[in-house]
Design an enzyme around this catalytic site. Sequence first.
Site, PDB file in Angstrom:
ATOM      1  N   LYS A 173       1.252  -1.594  -0.081  1.00  0.00           N
ATOM      2  CA  LYS A 173      -0.133  -0.038  -0.024  1.00  0.00           C
ATOM      3  C   LYS A 173       0.695   1.773   0.001  1.00  0.00           C
ATOM      4  CE  LYS A 173      -2.641   2.982   3.049  1.00  0.00           C
ATOM      5  NZ  LYS A 173      -1.364   3.910   2.321  1.00  0.00           N
ATOM      6  N   GLY A 226       6.797   5.319   8.208  1.00  0.00           N
ATOM      7  CA  GLY A 226       5.433   6.466   8.751  1.00  0.00           C
ATOM      8  C   GLY A 226       5.595   7.511   9.578  1.00  0.00           C
ATOM      9  N   SER A 227       4.471   7.833  10.798  1.00  0.00           N
ATOM     10  CA  SER A 227       4.722   8.973  11.004  1.00  0.00           C
ATOM     11  C   SER A 227       4.663   8.080  12.770  1.00  0.00           C
ATOM     12  CB  SER A 227       3.358   9.842  11.635  1.00  0.00           C
ATOM     13  OG  SER A 227       2.306   9.332  11.353  1.00  0.00           O
ATOM     14  N   GLY A 231       2.146   4.949  13.333  1.00  0.00           N
ATOM     15  CA  GLY A 231       2.617   3.243  13.601  1.00  0.00           C
ATOM     16  C   GLY A 231       2.421   3.260  14.487  1.00  0.00           C
ATOM     17  N   GLU A 250       9.139   1.590  11.433  1.00  0.00           N
ATOM     18  CA  GLU A 250      10.048   3.585  10.736  1.00  0.00           C
ATOM     19  C   GLU A 250       9.469   4.403  11.059  1.00  0.00           C
ATOM     20  OE1 GLU A 250      13.449   3.215  11.377  1.00  0.00           O
ATOM     21  OE2 GLU A 250      13.528   0.726  10.978  1.00  0.00           O
ATOM     22  N   CYS A 284      12.865  11.574   7.765  1.00  0.00           N
ATOM     23  CA  CYS A 284      12.905  11.056   9.107  1.00  0.00           C
ATOM     24  C   CYS A 284      14.346  11.744   9.852  1.00  0.00           C
ATOM     25  CB  CYS A 284      12.580  10.041   9.174  1.00  0.00           C
ATOM     26  SG  CYS A 284      13.188   8.658   7.400  1.00  0.00           S
ATOM     27  N   GLN A 331       1.139  20.206   4.640  1.00  0.00           N
ATOM     28  CA  GLN A 331       1.976  19.632   5.331  1.00  0.00           C
ATOM     29  C   GLN A 331       2.534  21.845   5.553  1.00  0.00           C
ATOM     30  OE1 GLN A 331       4.202  17.655   7.082  1.00  0.00           O
ATOM     31  NE2 GLN A 331       5.385  19.125   7.310  1.00  0.00           N
ATOM     32  N   GLU A 383       8.467  16.559  15.836  1.00  0.00           N
ATOM     33  CA  GLU A 383       8.765  16.019  14.834  1.00  0.00           C
ATOM     34  C   GLU A 383       7.804  17.122  13.456  1.00  0.00           C
ATOM     35  OE1 GLU A 383       8.389  13.028  12.160  1.00  0.00           O
ATOM     36  OE2 GLU A 383       9.962  13.198  11.695  1.00  0.00           O
TER      37      GLU A 383
HETATM   38  P1  NAD Z   1       1.950   8.560   8.193  1.00  0.00           P
HETATM   39  O1  NAD Z   1       2.033   8.176   9.137  1.00  0.00           O
HETATM   40  O2  NAD Z   1       0.714   9.700   7.804  1.00  0.00           O
HETATM   41  O3  NAD Z   1       1.655   7.247   7.085  1.00  0.00           O
HETATM   42  C1  NAD Z   1       2.472   6.583   6.515  1.00  0.00           C
HETATM   43  C2  NAD Z   1       0.876   5.594   6.146  1.00  0.00           C
HETATM   44  O4  NAD Z   1       0.245   4.814   6.730  1.00  0.00           O
HETATM   45  C3  NAD Z   1       0.490   5.532   4.317  1.00  0.00           C
HETATM   46  O5  NAD Z   1       0.853   4.965   3.405  1.00  0.00           O
HETATM   47  C4  NAD Z   1      -0.917   5.885   5.301  1.00  0.00           C
HETATM   48  O6  NAD Z   1      -1.554   5.975   3.604  1.00  0.00           O
HETATM   49  C5  NAD Z   1      -0.194   4.799   5.926  1.00  0.00           C
HETATM   50  N1  NAD Z   1      -1.386   4.422   6.831  1.00  0.00           N
HETATM   51  C6  NAD Z   1      -2.507   5.846   7.511  1.00  0.00           C
HETATM   52  N2  NAD Z   1      -3.212   5.699   7.743  1.00  0.00           N
HETATM   53  C7  NAD Z   1      -3.478   4.078   8.222  1.00  0.00           C
HETATM   54  C8  NAD Z   1      -3.947   3.136   9.453  1.00  0.00           C
HETATM   55  N3  NAD Z   1      -4.785   3.196  10.116  1.00  0.00           N
HETATM   56  N4  NAD Z   1      -3.701   1.947   8.916  1.00  0.00           N
HETATM   57  C9  NAD Z   1      -2.831   1.847   8.108  1.00  0.00           C
HETATM   58  N5  NAD Z   1      -1.794   2.327   7.649  1.00  0.00           N
HETATM   59  C10 NAD Z   1      -2.266   3.541   8.394  1.00  0.00           C
HETATM   60  O7  NAD Z   1       3.500   9.156   6.902  1.00  0.00           O
HETATM   61  P2  NAD Z   1       3.296  10.227   6.280  1.00  0.00           P
HETATM   62  O8  NAD Z   1       2.827  11.118   6.420  1.00  0.00           O
HETATM   63  O9  NAD Z   1       2.968   9.450   4.711  1.00  0.00           O
HETATM   64  O10 NAD Z   1       5.464  10.399   6.844  1.00  0.00           O
HETATM   65  C11 NAD Z   1       5.837  11.046   7.348  1.00  0.00           C
HETATM   66  C12 NAD Z   1       5.918  10.228   8.217  1.00  0.00           C
HETATM   67  O11 NAD Z   1       6.632   9.213   8.201  1.00  0.00           O
HETATM   68  C13 NAD Z   1       7.275  11.228   9.724  1.00  0.00           C
HETATM   69  O12 NAD Z   1       6.694  11.028  10.724  1.00  0.00           O
HETATM   70  C14 NAD Z   1       8.407  10.966   9.133  1.00  0.00           C
HETATM   71  O13 NAD Z   1       9.614  11.178  10.044  1.00  0.00           O
HETATM   72  C15 NAD Z   1       8.236   9.197   9.000  1.00  0.00           C
HETATM   73  N6  NAD Z   1       9.531   8.695   8.315  1.00  0.00           N
HETATM   74  C16 NAD Z   1      10.500   8.149   8.967  1.00  0.00           C
HETATM   75  C17 NAD Z   1      10.998   6.965   7.822  1.00  0.00           C
HETATM   76  C18 NAD Z   1      11.861   6.510   8.964  1.00  0.00           C
HETATM   77  O14 NAD Z   1      12.485   5.257   8.252  1.00  0.00           O
HETATM   78  N7  NAD Z   1      12.464   6.430  10.358  1.00  0.00           N
HETATM   79  C19 NAD Z   1      11.542   7.794   7.306  1.00  0.00           C
HETATM   80  C20 NAD Z   1      10.794   8.170   6.063  1.00  0.00           C
HETATM   81  C21 NAD Z   1       9.623   8.535   6.959  1.00  0.00           C
END
Ligand code: NAD
Length: 482
Positions: A173, A226-227, A231, A250, A284, A331, A383
Amino acid sequence: MTEIFKNYIAGQWVEGTSVNENVNPSDTKDIVGRYARASKAQAEEAIAAAKAAFPAWSRTTPQERYEILKKASDEILARKDELGRLLAREEGKTLAEGVGEAMRAGQVFAFFAGECLRLNGEVVNSIRPGVGIEVTREAVGVVGIITPWNFPIAIPAWKIAPALAYGNTVVFKSADLVPGCAWALVDVLVRAGLPAGVLNLVMGRGADVGQTMLEHKDISAISFTGSVPTGRKVAAACVASTPMKKVQLELGGKNPLVVLDDADLKTAVECAVNGAFFSTGQRCTASSRLIVTAGIHDAFVAAMTERLKGLTVDDALKAGTHIGPVVDQGQLDTDLKYIAIGKDEGATLAWGGELLNRETPGFYLQPALFTGVTNSMRIAREEIFGPVGTVIKVKDYDEALAVANDTDFGLSSGICTTSLKYATHFKRNSEAGMAMVNLPTAGVDYHVPFGGRKGSSYGPREQGAYAREFYTVVKTAYTFAG
Ligand code: NAD
C-alpha cells in the site's frame, strides 16, 4: 480522458473505486497522473492472491528470485533519470535528489538479488549424543508493506526487495500523495517476471486499505514507515489480530547535529544545511536540532545565514533549484504553524520562514532558521517534517551530548568536531540508531542496517543483511540419527 493507472492484484491491472489526482507540488495546475484508489474489498482480494501465491514462490530457487530482482535493478538503473523526474514531479524533491533516490532503489534491488543466494543457516552440535541441530530461516508468509510519501521509490524498494528475496509474497500500500513511483516500481517488477499474486499493489487510503491489511488474518507481517501516531496504531492492531503479526516500524525523528568549538566551520555548515534543509527538510533523518557550543555559535549562525541566503527555492525540476517545494498544503500549514509556535515560544527567527511566489503556483517556503532555542521548546521536541532548523546554544561537549540525547526520538545523530576524543565518545554515547561524524545526519548506505531507538523505530532493523531478521522466521530442527 487520460489514462488511469491501475492497481495490480492477482496478476491483473484492475480499476479502482475512485481516482486520485497526483498533483505536482511545484505547480499545482500540473496533474502528474490519475491513479486508481483501491477499495477494502480489493485489499482483501490482494491478500488472498498473495496467500495463494506464497507456497510456490517461497519454494522457488534462489537463482529464480535472483534473476527477477536483478532484472528489476537493471531496469531501474537504466531508467533512473526518467524515474527521478517522475519522483521530483510528484514529491517535490529536486531533480538531482529524485535521480539519486531512483538510483538507490536500483542499488537496493541489486543488493537483495545477491541476498537470495547468500541466505544460509547453521548446523550446531547438540548437547545430547547422536542428535544434530539445524537452524534455518524460512519466509514469513504474506507481508503487508505500508509506506510514507517522502521517499516514494527508495522506501518501497528497501521493503519489497528483501520481502521477495527471502521468499515472501507482498501486498503493497503506497502513500496517497505519491502513487506514481509506486506504480512505476510495481510495473518494473511485474515485467521482470514475478508470477501472479507474488506482488500486489493497492493504492488506497490508510484508513480503509491500510486498516484492512492490519486486521486481516492472512497477513503474517507488516513493515511500516510513517509517523509515530500511525505507527502506534499499526503495532497495536498487529498484536491484537489473530494470529498476531510480526511488525516493524520506522517512525519519526528529531535528530541532533552537535557542532563543537573545534569543528571545521565549513564542514559544519555543509552538514547542517544538507541535513536540515535539503529534500525540503522532509526526511526522518533531518538534522532538525543544531546543538552548538558557545565558542563557535555566533560564527556558525552567521555562516549558516549567509549559506541559506544563497540557496534557491524553486520548481523541483528547474536547473539551479537547491530546495524544492513542500509536498502539499497540509504539510505547508504544519510548517507555518510551527514557525508561529517558535516565535511565540520566544525563539528568534534568524532567517527565512516566508512563503515564496514562483512562476507556477506551488508550496514554496523559504528555509527557516531559529536561534535562541531551548531544548524544552516544542520546535525542539516535536517532529515538524519541514525546512525548519533550530539552533540550541550549549556551553560544552557534555551539555551538547546531554541535550542531543534528551529527546523522545533516536533515529540519527551527528557531531562535527576535529577531536578524535569527542567523536569517539559521541559514537559510543549517542542514544540514536545511527551516529555520524563530520557527516549530515541524513544520507545513509544501503548495505548496512538502518533504524533507530526510542520513539523512532520498533522491531528489527531494515536494509543490508540485517533485513533478514524481519523478513524470515527461524526454525530450529533436531534430528536423532542413532
Ligand atoms: P503517515 O503515518 O501519515 O502515513 C504513513 C502510511 O500509513 C501511509 O501510507 C498512510 O496511508 C498509512 N496509514 C495511515 N493510517 C493508517 C491506518 N490506520 N492503517 C494503516 N495504514 C495507515 O506518515 P507520512 O505523513 O506519510 O510520512 C511522514 C512520516 O514518516 C514522518 O513522521 C517521518 O519521520 C516518517 N518517516 C520515517 C522514516 C524512517 O525510516 N524512520 C522514513 C521516512 C519517513
